[in-house]
Design an enzyme around this catalytic site. Structure first.
Site, PDB file in Angstrom:
ATOM      1  N   LYS A  65       0.818  -1.222   0.000  1.00 52.70           N
ATOM      2  CA  LYS A  65       0.000   0.000   0.000  1.00 52.70           C
ATOM      3  C   LYS A  65       0.855   1.277   0.000  1.00 52.70           C
ATOM      4  O   LYS A  65       0.468   2.281  -0.593  1.00 52.70           O
ATOM      5  CB  LYS A  65      -0.946  -0.005   1.203  1.00 52.70           C
ATOM      6  CG  LYS A  65      -2.006  -1.102   1.094  1.00 52.70           C
ATOM      7  CD  LYS A  65      -3.002  -1.046   2.232  1.00 52.70           C
ATOM      8  CE  LYS A  65      -4.010  -2.186   2.112  1.00 52.70           C
ATOM      9  NZ  LYS A  65      -5.053  -2.129   3.126  1.00 52.70           N
ATOM     10  N   ASP A 101     -10.514   1.947   2.668  1.00 50.61           N
ATOM     11  CA  ASP A 101     -10.739   1.087   3.844  1.00 50.61           C
ATOM     12  C   ASP A 101     -11.650   1.765   4.867  1.00 50.61           C
ATOM     13  O   ASP A 101     -12.610   1.179   5.370  1.00 50.61           O
ATOM     14  CB  ASP A 101      -9.407   0.722   4.515  1.00 50.61           C
ATOM     15  CG  ASP A 101      -8.692  -0.409   3.778  1.00 50.61           C
ATOM     16  OD1 ASP A 101      -9.357  -1.168   3.064  1.00 50.61           O
ATOM     17  OD2 ASP A 101      -7.460  -0.511   3.929  1.00 50.61           O
TER      18      ASP A 101
END
Ligand SMILES: NC(=O)c1ccc[n+]([C@@H]2O[C@H](COP(=O)([O-])OP(=O)(O)OC[C@H]3O[C@@H](n4cnc5c(N)ncnc54)[C@H](OP(=O)(O)O)[C@@H]3O)[C@@H](O)[C@H]2O)c1
Length: 281
Positions: A65, A101
């Site tokens: 990420k 998220d």
């Protein structure tokens, strides 16, 4: 045919192909969602090549990420403030990155407990890792009365609070010392476990719930097992709960819409489909 994929290392455990594959079939979209093993050092080049290979974008999972963040030409403001990206798409040859998220968690909370944010709730976030970071800003957007962080390593919680203060100086933030988390529960309306404690194969989170008010929502973002020991205890006590699977499903919505052109629904059938593929023990 539209194509997307998820990249990570290891990648075999990713549930994203299950989720996107379900939606592709449900909506009769001619497309594919694949997975690829990519190490962080190879992420930038891999992403640059994707449009020429016919891909509309990808999801990014652990440990890529941050590398994906560094490879992006443009970032949404939430990805910018997190320093981590989980959703990539392309526009006129430029790489765009977002982090969905946190909004996935809040979308699930809205779906299961509508009105949870009505009276400026006080929120306790356990953990100060990447997931806690991702939740902070989307939760603050809902104007809570307080968000307190409690982490085993206190310095990490302090650093997280300082980083949020740098972008939101007036955010209502606090720190609860880790040994005091159980006795502090009376102050909170929503308690979220973002630590990896409780995951299959790891120790359960040690959090007695006897001080939790009857209206408290106990949320866990761990989803293997689906009912962690923390959620089981909350349910036994008649508290409201929120499991981690919904976050996984809802965080996938923006990517699917970008790549395949249709906003998908997070339905009970999709949940059942994914649960059928989760390890039970
Ligand atoms: N549902 C979803 O879609 C979703 C999305 C993202 C992540 N997750 C889950 O969220 C969890 C955390 O992910 P992350 O990316 O934030 O990981 P991370 O950055 O590695 O952070 C891990 C956090 O867990 C704490 N921790 C680890 N073991 C602990 C223990 N035995 N007791 C107490 N605290 C402990 C760490 O505390 P220290 O700082 O003291 O080490 C830290 O706060 C994982 O289980 C992951 O699978 C779920």
């Amino acid at each position: 045919m539209k194509r997307a994929l998820v990249i990570g290392s290891p990648i075999a455990q990713s549930r994203s192909p299950l989720v996107h594959g379900y939606w592709l079939a449900q909506y009769g979209i001619e497309g594919s969602y694949e997975r690829a093993e990519v190490r962080p050092e190879a992420v930038a080049e891999f992403l640059r090549d994707l449009p020429a290979r016919g891909f509309s974008g990808c999801n990014v999972t652990i440990p890529n990420k941050e590398a994906a963040f560094a490879a992006c030409d443009h970032l949404t403001s939430r990805a910018q403030s997190l320093g981590a990206v989980n959703t990539i798409w392309f526009d006129e040859g430029r790489i765009w990155g977002d982090n969905t998220d946190g909004i996935g968690f809040v979308a699930h909370l809205d779906q299961v407990h509508p009105g949870w944010d009505r009276n400026a709730p006080s929120i306790l976030i356990l953990g100060a890792g990447g997931a806690a970071r991702g939740l902070a800003l989307p939760l603050l957007e809902r104007r809570p009365g307080l968000i307190a962080f409690s982490n085993r390593s206190r310095d990490r919680a302090e650093a997280l609070i300082a980083d949020i203060r740098a972008v939101m100086p007036n955010a209502p933030l606090d720190l609860v010392p880790w040994p005091e988390k159980a006795t502090s529960l009376g102050r909170f309306d929503l308690v979220i476990n973002t630590t990896s404690a409780g995951m299959l194969g790891k120790d359960a989170l040690d959090l007695p719930l006897d001080q939790a008010p009857f209206h408290t929502i106990i949320a866990d973002i761990v989803y293997v097992p689906l009912e962690t020991a923390l959620l089981a205890e909350a349910r036994r006590r008649g508290l409201r709960t929120l499991d981690g699977l919904g976050m996984l499903l809802h965080q996938a919505v923006p990517g699917f819409e970008k790549w395949f052109g249709r906003k998908p629904e997070v339905s009970e059938k999709l949940r059942e489909h994914v649960i059928a593929h989760l390890p039970s023990r």
